[in-house]
Design a protein around this motif. Structure first.
Motif, PDB file in Angstrom:
ATOM      1  N   GLY A  80       1.092  -4.037 -10.080  1.00 52.26           N
ATOM      2  CA  GLY A  80       0.163  -3.317  -9.227  1.00 52.26           C
ATOM      3  C   GLY A  80      -1.044  -4.150  -8.854  1.00 52.26           C
ATOM      4  N   GLN A  81      -1.722  -3.715  -7.816  1.00 49.76           N
ATOM      5  CA  GLN A  81      -2.917  -4.388  -7.322  1.00 49.76           C
ATOM      6  C   GLN A  81      -4.005  -3.350  -7.143  1.00 49.76           C
ATOM      7  OE1 GLN A  81      -3.505  -7.747  -6.730  1.00 49.76           O
ATOM      8  NE2 GLN A  81      -5.595  -7.012  -6.467  1.00 49.76           N
ATOM      9  N   PRO A  82      -5.032  -3.358  -8.012  1.00 56.76           N
ATOM     10  CA  PRO A  82      -6.108  -2.377  -7.843  1.00 56.76           C
ATOM     11  C   PRO A  82      -6.647  -2.381  -6.423  1.00 56.76           C
ATOM     12  CG  PRO A  82      -6.374  -3.555  -9.915  1.00 56.76           C
ATOM     13  CD  PRO A  82      -5.260  -4.242  -9.170  1.00 56.76           C
ATOM     14  N   GLY A  83      -6.712  -1.198  -5.832  1.00 55.15           N
ATOM     15  CA  GLY A  83      -7.207  -1.068  -4.476  1.00 55.15           C
ATOM     16  C   GLY A  83      -6.129  -1.008  -3.418  1.00 55.15           C
ATOM     17  N   ASP A  84      -4.871  -1.314  -3.792  1.00 58.35           N
ATOM     18  CA  ASP A  84      -3.784  -1.348  -2.807  1.00 58.35           C
ATOM     19  C   ASP A  84      -2.712  -0.326  -3.196  1.00 58.35           C
ATOM     20  OD1 ASP A  84      -1.809  -1.910  -0.961  1.00 58.35           O
ATOM     21  OD2 ASP A  84      -2.079  -4.082  -1.079  1.00 58.35           O
TER      22      ASP A  84
END
Length: 571
Positions: free
Chosen positions: A513-517
């Motif tokens: 995962g990518q925080p903010g996406d």
């Protein structure tokens, strides 16, 4: 009475008259710091201050109170005594001294925190058995109305084998020292402190450090010299020593922590042991740029209102730092684009992205998202206004020219004569013919989202703008970290809850995962009474976000990459 005796009396009278006539404020305030040991362990720092009291026989003494989010700093001072005056409290943060007019006074007290170097509050005074690290704002008492008054600084007797260093020592190295400089200083000392020295344009750099890290003290000094040298070459107005102090922080509960704060002639770095050297490139550039932005450009609002201008002092410092790192080759074009994209992603995902500037003033020190907002907002405005200036001037001028002219104007009429943001708007209008007041009201005062022009970097890079569902991890990340990575603040209506995440589970690691996406699947490794397992979910929240991304032009050869580095950095 003999002639010789009369001569002695006359000389004494002349000296007495001269001393009495000399205004107390013309004499320096003398500071001395001495480690207080018990056996081999440091117990406290004893601070001694010598100065002449006010000519009217009453001097107000101001104790440290608030700085960097810390409050009631006077509580860390103990045993305050004054020789040469009676002392009365004027509230917990001040003392009233009664004395003979212009009398010599000596103030002594101790600072003894015993606190660990807490990543959540790195700016507190740190006094440990084997070392200390203190910022002047948090430990030094000052006579009232002494701003600009000359000062001196020295170390008292140091324990055998100890090294201590401070930018306050610059007063003994040819740089005029004031009380303000002592207050805005950083000092580091201990049995394992090392000091590396490097030549830089206009002076000598010292880097003091202690503790173990992923890089050597020499590598840190080399990087600092390169970053500082690039900035000094750009501004071309500094001929004085510079000092950097590297203070280790206790390990953070999750991840790594590194922070810093600028001094007039130095800066203080703080970091956990797991931070690599590359992370300090930006921090060094940012803190060193504060030597000029905003210090050499104009004054800032004071007290609680200071964050109202952080969009300029922090945002424009980031803008200048990014350009300097690319211009000097410390960052490659790819690194520059990657860091700019990190800022754009964080800004797009910020829950306070469109908060008005009044929210920044109210919550800067208590809300992390609010703390980052003026950095993001100000830097994006600087890029936007740089593009507008280049367009208005037919490519003759850019933001570098505005900042340099601001510096020259502040030098001519005094940096404290005008608010730095006011000087910026006036200088920009004078050079471009463009009035930015409507932009200021829209983006800073009211908080409208800032979008970069698509052609900001010309043929070197494309600015892509996309809209997609808002990101939602489903739980409170800050409270979870503060709880030792125990899931806290989980909402039952979130995709995370639907996927099986529960309040009280232990967060072991984010596997994906990518925080903010919200477009990237979130994968968390968690544990509870049933053992470890993976929780997978699409972190889609309510509403939409608009996010911009910088895409470097493909297929650039070395010559083209170098040309684009010049273009994007304003060189």
């Amino acid at each position: 009475m003999s002639a010789s005796f009369r001569a002695v009396l006359l000389a004494a009278a002349v000296l007495t008259t001269s001393a009495a006539a000399r205004p107390p404020e013309t004499e320096p305030v003398r500071y001395q710091v001495t480690p207080v040991m018990q056996g081999a362990d440091l117990q406290a720092l004893e601070i001694e201050i010598r100065f002449r009291g006010d000519a009217d026989g009453e001097t107000r003494l101001e104790l440290p109170n608030e700085w960097g989010g810390e409050t009631e700093l006077w509580r860390r001072l103990t045993g305050l005594t004054v020789t040469g005056a009676s002392v009365a409290e004027d509230g917990p943060q001040a003392r009233i001294l009664k004395h003979a007019p212009g009398a010599p006074l000596t103030v002594r007290y101790r600072v003894s925190s015993g606190a660990a170097a807490d990543p959540r509050a790195p700016y507190r005074p740190i006094v440990r058995p084997g070392w200390f690290s203190v910022l002047g704002e948090t430990v030094f008492v000052v006579p009232a109305d002494s701003a600009g008054r000359s000062a001196s600084f020295r170390w008292g007797r140091l324990p055998r084998g100890w090294t201590a260093a401070s930018d306050a020592e610059h007063g003994a190295m040819g740089r005029p020292l004031s009380v303000d400089d002592v207050v805005e200083s950083v000092s580091l000392g201990g049995a394992d402190v090392t000091v590396q020295a490097r030549d830089i344009p206009g002076g000598r750099l010292r880097v003091a450090a202690r503790g173990s890290r992923l890089f050597t003290d020499a590598e840190l000094a080399d990087l600092a010299a390169r970053v500082i040298g690039a900035d000094r070459s750009f501004w071309n107005d500094t001929a004085e020593p510079f000092f950097v102090a590297m203070t280790p922080l206790e390990d953070a509960a999750q991840g790594s922590v590194y922070r810093g704060t600028g001094r007039t002639d130095g800066f203080a770095l703080y970091g956990t042991a797991n931070v690599d050297l590359a992370a300090y490139r930006y921090l060094l550039a940012h803190e060193h740029s504060h030597t000029w932005v905003p210090r050499a450009l104009g004054r800032m609002p004071e007290g609680a209102q200071e964050p109202s201008a952080y969009w300029f002092s922090e945002g424009f410092t980031d803008f200048q730092s990014y350009r300097s790192l690319l211009r000097s080759g410390v960052w490659s074009p790819e690194e520059f684009v990657a860091r700019l994209n990190e800022t754009l992603a964080a800004y797009a995902a910020s829950p306070v992205r469109t908060a008005p500037n009044t929210r920044v003033v109210a919550d800067f020190w208590t809300d992390y998202a609010v703390e980052k907002l003026p950095y993001q907002r100000g830097m994006l405005l600087a890029w936007t206004w740089d593009r507008r200036l280049r367009e208005a001037s037919g490519g003759r001028l850019d933001m570098d020219d505005v900042l340099l002219r601001m510096r020259d104007g502040a030098r001519a009429d005094g940096a404290g004569a005008t608010f730095a943001p006011d000087r910026f708007f006036a200088t920009y209008r004078e050079m471009s013919g463009v009035d930015l007041s409507a932009d200021y009201a829209r983006y800073v005062t009211d908080g409208a989202a800032v979008l970069l022009p698509a052609d900001l970097f010309g043929a070197c890079a494309e600015i892509r703008t996309e809209t997609f569902p808002a990101f939602d991890r489903g739980f409170d990340a800050e409270k979870t970290a503060a709880a030792g990575n125990v899931i806290t603040g989980l909402r039952a209506d979130s995709p995370a809850y639907a996927a099986g995440l529960r309040e009280g589970m232990k967060l072991v690691k984010r596997e994906g995962g990518q925080p903010g996406d919200s477009r990237v699947e979130y994968v968390l490794r968690v544990s509870d009474g049933a053992g470890e397992r993976l929780i997978r979910f699409q972190p889609v929240g309510k509403g939409e976000v608009t996010r911009q991304t910088v895409v470097l032009a493909p297929g650039l050869d070395e010559a083209a990459r170098a040309a684009c580095a010049r273009t994007m950095s304003g060189a």
